[in-house]
Motif scaffolding. Structure first.
Motif, PDB file in Angstrom:
ATOM      1  N   THR A  33     -41.862  -1.921  58.792  1.00 22.93           N
ATOM      2  CA  THR A  33     -41.061  -1.039  59.736  1.00 22.93           C
ATOM      3  C   THR A  33     -39.958  -1.902  60.288  1.00 22.93           C
ATOM      4  OG1 THR A  33     -42.407  -1.648  61.633  1.00 22.93           O
ATOM      5  CG2 THR A  33     -43.086   0.286  60.569  1.00 22.93           C
ATOM      6  N   GLY A  34     -38.966  -1.085  60.700  1.00 24.03           N
ATOM      7  CA  GLY A  34     -37.595  -1.863  61.187  1.00 24.03           C
ATOM      8  C   GLY A  34     -37.932  -2.391  62.378  1.00 24.03           C
ATOM      9  N   VAL A  35     -36.870  -2.813  62.825  1.00 22.04           N
ATOM     10  CA  VAL A  35     -36.690  -3.636  64.301  1.00 22.04           C
ATOM     11  C   VAL A  35     -37.839  -3.373  65.018  1.00 22.04           C
ATOM     12  CG1 VAL A  35     -35.253  -4.120  66.572  1.00 22.04           C
ATOM     13  CG2 VAL A  35     -33.982  -3.745  64.168  1.00 22.04           C
ATOM     14  N   GLN A  36     -38.674  -3.998  65.504  1.00 17.43           N
ATOM     15  CA  GLN A  36     -39.767  -3.839  66.297  1.00 17.43           C
ATOM     16  C   GLN A  36     -39.798  -4.364  67.794  1.00 17.43           C
ATOM     17  OE1 GLN A  36     -43.033  -5.602  64.079  1.00 17.43           O
ATOM     18  NE2 GLN A  36     -42.725  -4.332  62.473  1.00 17.43           N
ATOM     19  N   ALA A  37     -38.880  -3.521  68.404  1.00 14.39           N
ATOM     20  CA  ALA A  37     -38.359  -3.923  69.875  1.00 14.39           C
ATOM     21  C   ALA A  37     -39.378  -3.180  70.885  1.00 14.39           C
ATOM     22  CB  ALA A  37     -37.045  -3.400  70.078  1.00 14.39           C
ATOM     23  N   VAL A  38     -40.745  -3.101  70.278  1.00  7.54           N
ATOM     24  CA  VAL A  38     -41.698  -2.604  71.473  1.00  7.54           C
ATOM     25  C   VAL A  38     -42.314  -3.695  72.230  1.00  7.54           C
ATOM     26  CG1 VAL A  38     -42.216  -0.415  69.901  1.00  7.54           C
ATOM     27  CG2 VAL A  38     -43.420  -2.384  69.618  1.00  7.54           C
ATOM     28  N   HIS A  39     -42.176  -4.799  71.546  1.00  7.47           N
ATOM     29  CA  HIS A  39     -42.837  -6.120  72.187  1.00  7.47           C
ATOM     30  C   HIS A  39     -41.727  -7.421  71.907  1.00  7.47           C
ATOM     31  CE1 HIS A  39     -45.575  -9.383  72.714  1.00  7.47           C
ATOM     32  NE2 HIS A  39     -46.306  -8.685  73.715  1.00  7.47           N
ATOM     33  N   PRO A  40     -41.613  -8.176  72.549  1.00  6.07           N
ATOM     34  CA  PRO A  40     -40.742  -9.487  72.232  1.00  6.07           C
ATOM     35  C   PRO A  40     -41.213 -10.331  71.201  1.00  6.07           C
ATOM     36  CG  PRO A  40     -41.295  -9.297  74.388  1.00  6.07           C
ATOM     37  CD  PRO A  40     -42.170  -8.286  73.864  1.00  6.07           C
ATOM     38  N   ASP A  41     -42.405 -10.196  70.660  1.00  5.56           N
ATOM     39  CA  ASP A  41     -42.913 -11.036  69.590  1.00  5.56           C
ATOM     40  C   ASP A  41     -42.598 -10.201  68.216  1.00  5.56           C
ATOM     41  OD1 ASP A  41     -43.856 -13.068  71.317  1.00  5.56           O
ATOM     42  OD2 ASP A  41     -45.873 -12.457  71.321  1.00  5.56           O
ATOM     43  N   GLY A  42     -42.562  -9.136  68.433  1.00  9.15           N
ATOM     44  CA  GLY A  42     -42.153  -8.411  67.158  1.00  9.15           C
ATOM     45  C   GLY A  42     -43.315  -8.595  66.005  1.00  9.15           C
ATOM     46  N   GLU A  43     -42.400  -8.833  64.804  1.00 10.93           N
ATOM     47  CA  GLU A  43     -42.898  -9.087  63.254  1.00 10.93           C
ATOM     48  C   GLU A  43     -44.016 -10.302  63.521  1.00 10.93           C
ATOM     49  OE1 GLU A  43     -39.326  -6.479  62.885  1.00 10.93           O
ATOM     50  OE2 GLU A  43     -39.420  -8.355  63.931  1.00 10.93           O
ATOM     51  N   LEU A  44     -43.611 -11.117  64.460  1.00 15.62           N
ATOM     52  CA  LEU A  44     -44.576 -12.501  64.441  1.00 15.62           C
ATOM     53  C   LEU A  44     -45.618 -12.276  64.919  1.00 15.62           C
ATOM     54  CD1 LEU A  44     -41.789 -15.201  65.649  1.00 15.62           C
ATOM     55  CD2 LEU A  44     -42.441 -14.668  63.151  1.00 15.62           C
ATOM     56  N   ALA A  45     -45.864 -11.355  65.925  1.00 12.82           N
ATOM     57  CA  ALA A  45     -47.044 -10.802  66.626  1.00 12.82           C
ATOM     58  C   ALA A  45     -47.819 -10.068  65.323  1.00 12.82           C
ATOM     59  CB  ALA A  45     -47.041  -9.967  67.672  1.00 12.82           C
ATOM     60  N   VAL A  46     -47.243  -9.255  64.777  1.00 12.57           N
ATOM     61  CA  VAL A  46     -47.776  -8.471  63.376  1.00 12.57           C
ATOM     62  C   VAL A  46     -48.485  -9.455  62.656  1.00 12.57           C
ATOM     63  CG1 VAL A  46     -47.567  -6.606  61.946  1.00 12.57           C
ATOM     64  CG2 VAL A  46     -46.502  -6.515  64.078  1.00 12.57           C
ATOM     65  N   ALA A  47     -47.493 -10.273  62.216  1.00 14.43           N
ATOM     66  CA  ALA A  47     -48.063 -11.364  61.188  1.00 14.43           C
ATOM     67  C   ALA A  47     -49.164 -12.106  61.467  1.00 14.43           C
ATOM     68  CB  ALA A  47     -46.701 -12.302  60.796  1.00 14.43           C
ATOM     69  N   ARG A  48     -49.489 -12.552  62.833  1.00 10.47           N
ATOM     70  CA  ARG A  48     -50.377 -13.056  63.292  1.00 10.47           C
ATOM     71  C   ARG A  48     -51.724 -12.313  63.184  1.00 10.47           C
ATOM     72  NH1 ARG A  48     -46.827 -15.257  67.187  1.00 10.47           N
ATOM     73  NH2 ARG A  48     -47.457 -13.569  68.636  1.00 10.47           N
ATOM     74  N   ALA A  49     -51.677 -10.921  63.436  1.00 11.06           N
ATOM     75  CA  ALA A  49     -52.740 -10.065  63.558  1.00 11.06           C
ATOM     76  C   ALA A  49     -53.189  -9.920  61.837  1.00 11.06           C
ATOM     77  CB  ALA A  49     -52.416  -8.751  64.079  1.00 11.06           C
ATOM     78  N   ALA A  50     -52.251  -9.749  60.908  1.00  9.54           N
ATOM     79  CA  ALA A  50     -52.450  -9.336  59.371  1.00  9.54           C
ATOM     80  C   ALA A  50     -53.172 -10.778  59.126  1.00  9.54           C
ATOM     81  CB  ALA A  50     -51.188  -9.285  58.989  1.00  9.54           C
ATOM     82  N   LYS A  51     -52.765 -12.143  59.611  1.00  6.54           N
ATOM     83  CA  LYS A  51     -53.426 -13.308  59.104  1.00  6.54           C
ATOM     84  C   LYS A  51     -54.944 -13.254  59.724  1.00  6.54           C
ATOM     85  CE  LYS A  51     -53.195 -18.372  58.743  1.00  6.54           C
ATOM     86  NZ  LYS A  51     -52.430 -19.194  59.215  1.00  6.54           N
ATOM     87  N   GLU A  52     -54.972 -12.822  60.988  1.00  4.44           N
ATOM     88  CA  GLU A  52     -56.529 -12.728  61.174  1.00  4.44           C
ATOM     89  C   GLU A  52     -57.398 -11.816  60.555  1.00  4.44           C
ATOM     90  OE1 GLU A  52     -58.643 -12.208  65.844  1.00  4.44           O
ATOM     91  OE2 GLU A  52     -56.561 -12.466  65.596  1.00  4.44           O
ATOM     92  N   ALA A  53     -56.958 -10.816  60.443  1.00  3.47           N
ATOM     93  CA  ALA A  53     -57.714  -9.613  59.772  1.00  3.47           C
ATOM     94  C   ALA A  53     -57.753  -9.808  58.214  1.00  3.47           C
ATOM     95  CB  ALA A  53     -56.979  -8.206  59.944  1.00  3.47           C
ATOM     96  N   ASP A  54     -56.820 -10.810  57.609  1.00  5.14           N
ATOM     97  CA  ASP A  54     -56.929 -11.135  56.297  1.00  5.14           C
ATOM     98  C   ASP A  54     -56.366  -9.855  55.498  1.00  5.14           C
ATOM     99  OD1 ASP A  54     -57.192 -12.519  53.919  1.00  5.14           O
ATOM    100  OD2 ASP A  54     -59.368 -12.116  53.632  1.00  5.14           O
ATOM    101  N   THR A  55     -55.244  -9.495  55.769  1.00  9.05           N
ATOM    102  CA  THR A  55     -54.611  -8.276  54.966  1.00  9.05           C
ATOM    103  C   THR A  55     -53.250  -8.413  54.750  1.00  9.05           C
ATOM    104  OG1 THR A  55     -54.412  -5.916  54.976  1.00  9.05           O
ATOM    105  CG2 THR A  55     -54.175  -6.794  56.968  1.00  9.05           C
ATOM    106  N   ILE A  56     -52.618  -7.594  54.362  1.00 11.71           N
ATOM    107  CA  ILE A  56     -51.214  -7.944  54.004  1.00 11.71           C
ATOM    108  C   ILE A  56     -50.034  -7.033  54.784  1.00 11.71           C
ATOM    109  CG2 ILE A  56     -49.540  -7.432  52.054  1.00 11.71           C
ATOM    110  CD1 ILE A  56     -51.864  -7.894  50.031  1.00 11.71           C
ATOM    111  N   MET A  57     -49.107  -7.788  55.204  1.00  7.26           N
ATOM    112  CA  MET A  57     -48.025  -7.398  56.044  1.00  7.26           C
ATOM    113  C   MET A  57     -46.743  -7.090  54.968  1.00  7.26           C
ATOM    114  SD  MET A  57     -46.095  -9.239  59.117  1.00  7.26           S
ATOM    115  CE  MET A  57     -44.379  -8.618  59.919  1.00  7.26           C
ATOM    116  N   GLY A  58     -46.207  -5.749  55.521  1.00  6.35           N
ATOM    117  CA  GLY A  58     -44.889  -5.275  54.830  1.00  6.35           C
ATOM    118  C   GLY A  58     -43.762  -5.981  55.698  1.00  6.35           C
TER     119      GLY A  58
END
Length: 398
Positions: free
Chosen positions: A83-108
């Motif tokens: 998804t594009g610009v993730q201005a819903v939270h200051p951490d944006g894609e980096l927060a999503v990346a951390r969650a993807a890593k913890e869940a052991d899944t793939i991030m687009g």
């Protein structure tokens, strides 16, 4: 567990918390769909037309949810759609990346992401880079090489977009930059969402609407709408162009946005690794059928040779199971994890993934399945007329 201040127990609760946390315009930008939102609604509602028949004895004590997508192992069949610009939270894609890593899944990772692909790669090694057909071939090759150098494990080419601006039921004004004029216009909303403002003030100020992954050959980063204009001005790709892009990438390659059997067969002929059956979450051409209705015919046409994913309408673990039973290898989610991100940052994205993980496991248990690999079409009751079966010669329903 029941919902608490820091945890929620359903995707619907994540959406409610996101609505309370975000300025109305920001929430509407995520929630809105094209035109009257018919396809957006149908993506979700179609799952309710599919029924499951539970069994009551000899149920499995353990369930296996792991699979692979384009050669990458994941612990559950749920990926985070780009998804594009993730201005819903200051951490944006980096927060999503951390969650993807913890869940052991793939991030687009979107070409229109607000974080550079290199920064995301520092957080998780399991990510696919997503691009549109935009700019010159030289520019595309340059951006692909940058993603490859950062460690992207696959490429997603998104094609389900027709530049539809007719969002007549709620899409808000979005500025090119958050300058003083834009902030003044948004001020009444910001006053009502002090926690949203506090988050950004604590991290240095308002969100940057630049898109670093769309930097040009000189390294200059455009604003979102400058990049969007480049995309709009680029002639749409031919199948020959797509074949060139696949060859240019040279690795695992997904086309996102196919809903027709004839397009699926053309993609197969190009040697793509995967297809995402997607209508851009209802943000493309309104009145497009729900993706779950398009899935079985595409699986029948090319599923033995191409990995098929489904994107659109997933809100529960049982939705994931229904998609897998009808032939998808995995699903991709967009709005649900953005709602989780808005509610609680990285923890909220993790929360959404764990809700879906638990839902998949519980549904497998009720069906008497020890693994997602055991799912079959007979596990789902599909009503007559539910499946869209297009004539591959002329695209008309039959």
């Amino acid at each position: 567990m029941s919902s608490t201040r820091t945890w929620f127990e359903s995707v619907a609760e994540a959406e409610r918390r996101a609505q309370r946390a975000l300025p109305p315009s920001v929430f509407a930008a995520i929630r809105a769909g094209a035109e009257s939102g018919v396809t957006l609604s149908e993506n979700v509602l179609a799952f309710s037309q599919l029924q499951l028949l539970p069994t009551v004895a000899d149920l499995p004590s353990d369930r296996e949810l792991a699979t692979t997508v384009m050669g990458m192992p994941v612990s559950l069949p749920v990926l985070l759609s780009p998804t594009g610009v993730q201005a819903v939270h200051p951490d944006g894609e980096l927060a999503v990346a951390r969650a993807a890593k913890e869940a052991d899944t793939i991030m687009g990772v979107s070409a229109f992401a607000s974080s550079p692909v290199e920064a995301i790669a520092q957080v998780t090694s399991k990510f696919f880079y997503q691009t549109y057909w935009t700019g010159t071939r030289e520019m595309l090759a340059h951006r692909l090489e940058r993603a490859r150098a950062a460690g992207a494990c696959g490429l997603i080419l998104t094609l389900d977009w027709c530049f539809d601006f007719r969002r007549d039921w709620g899409s808000p004004w979005i500025p090119q930059h958050l300058d003083a004029r834009a902030i003044f216009r948004y001020l009444p909303e910001l006053v009502r969402r002090p926690e949203y403002v506090r988050r950004y003030l604590a991290t240095g100020g308002p969100p940057d609407l630049g898109v670093p992954n769309m930097a040009d050959l000189r390294g200059e980063v455009p604003g979102f709408f400058t990049a969007f204009e480049e995309w709009m001005r680029t002639p749409p790709p031919t199948w020959e162009d797509i074949a060139w892009l696949r060859a240019q990438w040279g690795g695992a390659f997904m086309i996102k946005g196919i809903t027709r059997v004839d397009d699926a067969r053309k993609a197969k002929a190009l040697g793509v690794t995967a297809i995402s059956v997607s209508n851009h979450g209802g943000n493309n051409l309104d009145s497009t059928p729900a993706t779950i209705r398009c899935l079985p015919a595409i699986v029948d046409a090319v599923g033995d040779d191409v990995e098929i994913l489904l994107d659109g309408g997933i809100r529960r673990g049982s939705d994931v199971v229904k998609a897998l039973a009808l032939g998808a290898r995995a699903v991709m989610i967009g709005r649900p994890y953005l709602w989780g991100l808005a509610a609680s940052g990285s923890l909220g994205v993790t929360n959404v993934l764990e809700i879906l993980r638990a839902g998949v496991s519980e549904t497998l248990y009720a069906l008497g399945k020890r693994s997602i690999m055991e799912l079959e079409r007979t596990d789902v009751l599909v009503p007559d007329g539910f499946v869209i079966r297009s004539d591959c010669d002329n695209g008309r329903g039959r």
